[in-house]
Design an enzyme around this catalytic site. Sequence first.
Site, short mmCIF file in Angstrom:
data_model
loop_
_atom_site.label_atom_id
_atom_site.label_comp_id
_atom_site.label_asym_id
_atom_site.label_seq_id
_atom_site.Cartn_x
_atom_site.Cartn_y
_atom_site.Cartn_z
N HIS A 18 0.83 -1.21 0.00
CA HIS A 18 0.00 0.00 0.00
C HIS A 18 0.87 1.26 0.00
O HIS A 18 0.73 2.13 -0.88
CB HIS A 18 -0.92 -0.02 1.24
CG HIS A 18 -1.82 1.17 1.35
ND1 HIS A 18 -3.12 1.15 0.89
CD2 HIS A 18 -1.62 2.41 1.86
CE1 HIS A 18 -3.68 2.34 1.12
NE2 HIS A 18 -2.79 3.12 1.72
N GLU A 19 1.78 1.36 0.94
CA GLU A 19 2.65 2.54 1.01
C GLU A 19 3.55 2.59 -0.23
O GLU A 19 3.84 3.67 -0.75
CB GLU A 19 3.49 2.55 2.30
CG GLU A 19 2.68 2.54 3.60
CD GLU A 19 1.65 3.67 3.71
OE1 GLU A 19 1.88 4.75 3.14
OE2 GLU A 19 0.59 3.44 4.34
N GLU A 58 -4.75 7.86 -3.24
CA GLU A 58 -5.20 6.59 -2.68
C GLU A 58 -5.45 5.56 -3.79
O GLU A 58 -5.31 4.36 -3.58
CB GLU A 58 -6.47 6.82 -1.84
CG GLU A 58 -6.84 5.67 -0.93
CD GLU A 58 -5.92 5.51 0.29
OE1 GLU A 58 -5.09 6.40 0.56
OE2 GLU A 58 -6.04 4.46 0.95
N HIS A 79 1.68 4.39 -2.91
CA HIS A 79 1.76 5.84 -2.70
C HIS A 79 3.13 6.35 -3.16
O HIS A 79 3.25 7.38 -3.82
CB HIS A 79 1.60 6.18 -1.21
CG HIS A 79 0.18 6.20 -0.72
ND1 HIS A 79 -0.80 6.99 -1.29
CD2 HIS A 79 -0.43 5.55 0.31
CE1 HIS A 79 -1.94 6.82 -0.62
NE2 HIS A 79 -1.75 5.95 0.34
#
Lengths: 502, 502
Positions: free
Chosen positions: B263-264, B293, B267
């Site tokens: 997830h990070e 997101e 980003h």
Amino acid sequence: MLQEKYQNYTDQLQKLADIEYAAAVLEWDKEVNLPKKGGQIRARQTATLYGMAHEIFTSSKFKDLLEELNQGADRLDEKQKRNVEESHRTWLRKNKFNKEFVIKRSKLVSEGYHAWKAAKEENNASKFLEALKPLVELKREEAEILGYQEHPYDALLEEFEPGYTTAQLDTLFKDVKTQLIDFVQQIRQKPKVNNDFLKQHFPHQKQWDFGIEILRQIGYDFDAGRQDISDHPFTINFSPSDVRVTTRIDENNFGSMTWSCIHEGGHALYEQGLPSEQYGLPLGQFVSLGIHESQSRLWENNVGRSLPFWEAHYDLAKTYFPEQLKEVDAQAFYKGINKIQPSLIRVESDELHYHFHILIRFELEKALIEGSLEVEDLEIAWNEKYKQYLDLDINNPTDGVMQDIHWALGSFGYFPTYSLGSFYAAQFFEQAKKDIPHLITQIKNGDTSSLLEWLRNNIHQHGKMYSADELCRRITGESLNFKYFMDYAKKKYSSIYFEQGL
Amino acid sequence: MLQEKYQNYTDQLQKLADIEYAAAVLEWDKEVNLPKKGGQIRARQTATLYGMAHEIFTSSKFKDLLEELNQGADRLDEKQKRNVEESHRTWLRKNKFNKEFVIKRSKLVSEGYHAWKAAKEENNASKFLEALKPLVELKREEAEILGYQEHPYDALLEEFEPGYTTAQLDTLFKDVKTQLIDFVQQIRQKPKVNNDFLKQHFPHQKQWDFGIEILRQIGYDFDAGRQDISDHPFTINFSPSDVRVTTRIDENNFGSMTWSCIHEGGHALYEQGLPSEQYGLPLGQFVSLGIHESQSRLWENNVGRSLPFWEAHYDLAKTYFPEQLKEVDAQAFYKGINKIQPSLIRVESDELHYHFHILIRFELEKALIEGSLEVEDLEIAWNEKYKQYLDLDINNPTDGVMQDIHWALGSFGYFPTYSLGSFYAAQFFEQAKKDIPHLITQIKNGDTSSLLEWLRNNIHQHGKMYSADELCRRITGESLNFKYFMDYAKKKYSSIYFEQGL
């Protein structure tokens, strides 16, 4: 009214401190964490912060404030007065340079640094010396701009060791030349001490853990700091509540990490002990580089290379490195870590030869600044002095005139503060032994808390309240005196080299 | 002349960026490195930097420059024009607040945060709600100051998702309510999927190494970033060449680290892909929180919880955790990591129930802002909605109305962007599959480079050149449409829950 102005002055300086310490966080991060590609933009971010700090400090608004306070200084309390006077002194010094000069200096320093780096990689001194030439000329100009009473080198020394003079250094290094050389030459004729055990394999993680433990033992507060790894060990502070140290680990050399930890730990104990209510103000800052270095060297050498210290901690070392140290007893360890042997490289030197490295640099940079030596002749002069004082031949300029970064960065007048540090340390430690009953017994029992408390009370808590000389006289009753270092050296190394057993 | 002004504008914004990114380094350092006692002074250092940035941005000098440029915008090139218009828009928004309001807001936010922390520790909602009450009143006032066309909530949403409206969210969440609830209820009636294998002991260092490897696999550039450990995973950038991620490791939960890394990482890939020549300017920045997101969720869910991705990397997982995974094949693993099960806590939710958590928050914060709900009734309303949408009882306010920090910080209008992210991700990923021949086969072979290139070309390189809606239409030919997420969900979870085998 005056108190309002003082509050305003405090606010401005604390804002400045916020900005400069923020820049320091960026610098710490650069040494410890920065990804490879991050350097370029990081450099501009740091430069922007320093630029803004410079703007605030040199603004006419701040100037007016400082001058009004300085004129009314007698109506301020003692600490306030000292803060204002110190700030005023710094302001006057910084404002002697016009913008053109400051830009030229930044440019030459940046070029000096890059030339030094490239020259070292190519082992090509001429590239370095070419960049050094205009930098030396600039420093001569800088000395003239700043002004001085007796010697242009005084003007540059003032930056790092306020109040100390070239004449005083001449006296000090005359003692080094006569007394210390003689003593070291006697040692050189004695059988060599064995320190081969330091060159075994000491695993990274074990060294790391041991270093942390030793830092804890000497009183470094890990709630107000942390240790990390970097190429070159350093101490950096963002406030007395956040003082960080770094170390390096060489798996084939136990000494590299251990005494760098204690050395940086000594610097850090000073910064952790500065008064936090004086954040951003002169009284929240260290006295001089010499006094700062006295703190690192006192812990590194007077304590950290002493027999009592290792009587306390050698068992700990053995639990970390049982195999490596199994055939070495505490006394053999003590002798080994105090081996005296001339070396080409300053930072690898023992604590006695070290001062010849500084003597050489002092003589050379003084000559460069006064104009009795030109950069063209620097390398030859360097090599001659290493032959003269250390009896060493230099075959390789990376091990000679290029070994240090200082001159490449335009830092002239910095080197002597390293020796001043050792000499102050010896004088302070001698006084501490008088003031603290059973100090040596305490150290032998692994307890250095009274020593730290003594340093806190006598040195750390005062910040810049006193000049180095005032501080030294308050603590020891006299100005810096080489005798204390010489006595320390004689006593310690006679017992290692001249007496039977210990 | 106009180009000179544009250069001046660029210089100002880049200086601002330097200061704000420096503050970001301080914030990163705070989360990752700060010693316990360092917090207080660090807070003032960071505040000073943000204060200076604010001063520059809101100065009348910068205002005049922006207005002149904005008036001559038609004579600028397309990118310059967009930069100026975006800066002008932000400037107008920021300058609607007087100093008094800004100070009051900081104060209430700070109080909100501390009350929330204390209330959570004591499991005492009333303390939190007490502090929330004036904050909600302030946000209502803020909406009035900012102005809006249809709904006060629009004004707050604009901060996080520029151009998106309350009415559009109403439509979107109506779809969630009708289509997604129905589908999830069908799943709940099916036999439960087994994911017990995720809850074994997975050693810290192995998880760390595996996470780094997975980040590398998806294309995260470790020369332009690094990963560290922090309490809550986050991504932070100081330039496209220095984009850092953090993760957390729970030794008893393989999922906590793994999908937080991906997830990070998503980003971070976005930030690493922003154009560095637009450093400090709007075109060097992300479009909106929803689009940001979409990048994290596309990698986390559409890629990182897909069967092809784990067909590529499951062997790698098994080399790190041979014992833990020895009786689990790739398909069982895939099913386990996609287990659908309602939970009380948003951040622990599966990717379908997640949107009910957001729906609830959206309905509640919209009601709070329009004044149809008062803070006094918030906890009851919260609990009722969890019963209604998730059929869960809340016995503990820390697991209920206090679980998130957002409201305590005054962030209203933030939550919906999480759902927008998932919905954009589904729509983008569907388009990527059309545009990239054999994308799924590539992923199955462990190669996500074409996907990253597609995201770079279609999204990352544009920065803020287009609004979220313009961007979505350029890429997919239509505005955000919930249908794509619903199709993705149906296809994926039907194969897991309704079909024989896979």
